[in-house]
Design a protein around this motif. Sequence first.
Motif, PDB file in Angstrom:
ATOM      1  N   ARG A  12      25.320 -20.975  -9.716  1.00 56.32           N
ATOM      2  CA  ARG A  12      24.956 -21.861 -11.051  1.00 56.32           C
ATOM      3  C   ARG A  12      24.270 -22.891  -9.528  1.00 56.32           C
ATOM      4  NH1 ARG A  12      30.549 -23.777 -13.177  1.00 56.32           N
ATOM      5  NH2 ARG A  12      31.942 -23.675 -11.083  1.00 56.32           N
ATOM      6  N   GLY A  13      24.604 -23.007  -9.219  1.00 57.04           N
ATOM      7  CA  GLY A  13      24.446 -23.928  -8.059  1.00 57.04           C
ATOM      8  C   GLY A  13      23.763 -25.344  -8.759  1.00 57.04           C
ATOM      9  N   SER A  14      25.930 -26.573  -8.911  1.00 57.72           N
ATOM     10  CA  SER A  14      25.490 -27.453 -10.040  1.00 57.72           C
ATOM     11  C   SER A  14      26.227 -28.221  -8.621  1.00 57.72           C
ATOM     12  CB  SER A  14      27.382 -27.846 -10.781  1.00 57.72           C
ATOM     13  OG  SER A  14      28.252 -26.900  -9.757  1.00 57.72           O
ATOM     14  N   ASN A  15      27.186 -27.719  -7.667  1.00 59.41           N
ATOM     15  CA  ASN A  15      27.147 -28.605  -6.289  1.00 59.41           C
ATOM     16  C   ASN A  15      25.917 -28.557  -5.657  1.00 59.41           C
ATOM     17  OD1 ASN A  15      29.975 -29.132  -5.443  1.00 59.41           O
ATOM     18  ND2 ASN A  15      30.243 -27.092  -6.426  1.00 59.41           N
ATOM     19  N   ILE A  26      32.697 -25.719   0.089  1.00 57.59           N
ATOM     20  CA  ILE A  26      33.016 -25.592  -0.405  1.00 57.59           C
ATOM     21  C   ILE A  26      33.880 -24.384  -1.300  1.00 57.59           C
ATOM     22  CG2 ILE A  26      31.763 -26.064  -2.353  1.00 57.59           C
ATOM     23  CD1 ILE A  26      33.309 -29.240  -2.590  1.00 57.59           C
ATOM     24  N   PRO A  57      37.615 -24.066  -3.788  1.00 56.58           N
ATOM     25  CA  PRO A  57      38.176 -25.187  -5.520  1.00 56.58           C
ATOM     26  C   PRO A  57      39.725 -25.048  -4.974  1.00 56.58           C
ATOM     27  CG  PRO A  57      37.335 -23.255  -6.035  1.00 56.58           C
ATOM     28  CD  PRO A  57      36.769 -23.154  -4.241  1.00 56.58           C
ATOM     29  N   GLU A 103      34.314 -31.708  -6.565  1.00 58.20           N
ATOM     30  CA  GLU A 103      33.591 -31.279  -5.335  1.00 58.20           C
ATOM     31  C   GLU A 103      32.262 -32.159  -6.028  1.00 58.20           C
ATOM     32  OE1 GLU A 103      33.112 -26.864  -5.978  1.00 58.20           O
ATOM     33  OE2 GLU A 103      35.397 -26.621  -7.102  1.00 58.20           O
TER      34      GLU A 103
HETATM   35  C1  GRF Z   1      32.585 -24.140  -6.568  1.00 62.38           C
HETATM   36  O1  GRF Z   1      33.697 -23.785  -7.095  1.00 62.38           O
HETATM   37  C2  GRF Z   1      32.879 -24.131  -5.148  1.00 62.38           C
HETATM   38  O2  GRF Z   1      33.904 -24.797  -4.786  1.00 62.38           O
HETATM   39  C3  GRF Z   1      33.322 -22.305  -4.961  1.00 62.38           C
HETATM   40  O3  GRF Z   1      32.457 -21.730  -5.822  1.00 62.38           O
HETATM   41  C4  GRF Z   1      32.115 -22.483  -6.262  1.00 62.38           C
HETATM   42  C5  GRF Z   1      29.704 -23.078  -7.254  1.00 62.38           C
HETATM   43  O4  GRF Z   1      29.972 -23.795  -8.504  1.00 62.38           O
HETATM   44  N1  GRF Z   1      32.767 -22.846  -3.575  1.00 62.38           N
HETATM   45  P1  GRF Z   1      27.889 -24.070  -8.257  1.00 62.38           P
HETATM   46  O5  GRF Z   1      26.928 -23.103  -7.840  1.00 62.38           O
HETATM   47  O6  GRF Z   1      28.419 -25.405  -7.046  1.00 62.38           O
HETATM   48  O7  GRF Z   1      28.390 -24.704  -9.860  1.00 62.38           O
END
Ligand code: GRF
Length: 211
Positions: A22-25, A119, A121, A185
């Motif tokens: 999904r790429g929320s980070n 990163i 979790p 995060e």
């Molecule tokens: C996050 O929980 C991160 O810690 C892990 O994968 C997930 C990625 O989430 N490595 P997003 O794609 O950034 O929403």
Amino acid sequence: MAEDVFVSPKKKGKIAVFISGRGSNFQAIHDVILAGKINAEIALVFSNKEDAPGLQIAKERNLETLFLDPKAYPTREDHEKAVTAELRKRDVDLVILAGYMRILSPSFCEELKHCLMNIHPALLPSFPGLHVQKKALEWGVKYSGATVHFVTADVDMGPIILQAVVPVLQDDTEETLSEKILKEEHKIYPEAVKLYFEGRIEVRGRRAFIK
Ligand code: GRF
């Protein structure tokens, strides 16, 4: 023997973000860049999954995207060589793994030593690997959180840059815990990237210091 010391570069950086989902980070980091708080630009959003929702979001944000299908290459190393060539073309300084669900070979990690962040979790070195919120709940820890770290060949075990802690409540589920951790995060990953291009991360041996 002299200690191996690395200091992150103080410069306008070029970043590549690697995603599989999904790429929320990625979005959280891009938002902070757009707000002018990180001295960097995203030169590439790369994925090993053609249908990663984050790739579509990157396109909508007018960022350059690239999908290279691992199945189109005979080996993991061949796929990584093609990826590395794309990074070189764009003079990328830092690769950010943000939900990139593919193990990287030791040689790729070594080549990008101190230029590759991830990163995770959980509060490393507790609960490396997958399904970490489930593991944390089953273990009964009272606190969990998120860890930004440099990537080394030893999966999830590279030098820790930043961590954030969240309490684990008795009625937490995998979903509620993940949600709380994800919020953290989205704060510490942009912060780590900011510090990196301020030249403020120093790594000595396996310890990272913030200057
Ligand atoms: C996050 O929980 C991160 O810690 C892990 O994968 C997930 C990625 O989430 N490595 P997003 O794609 O950034 O929403």
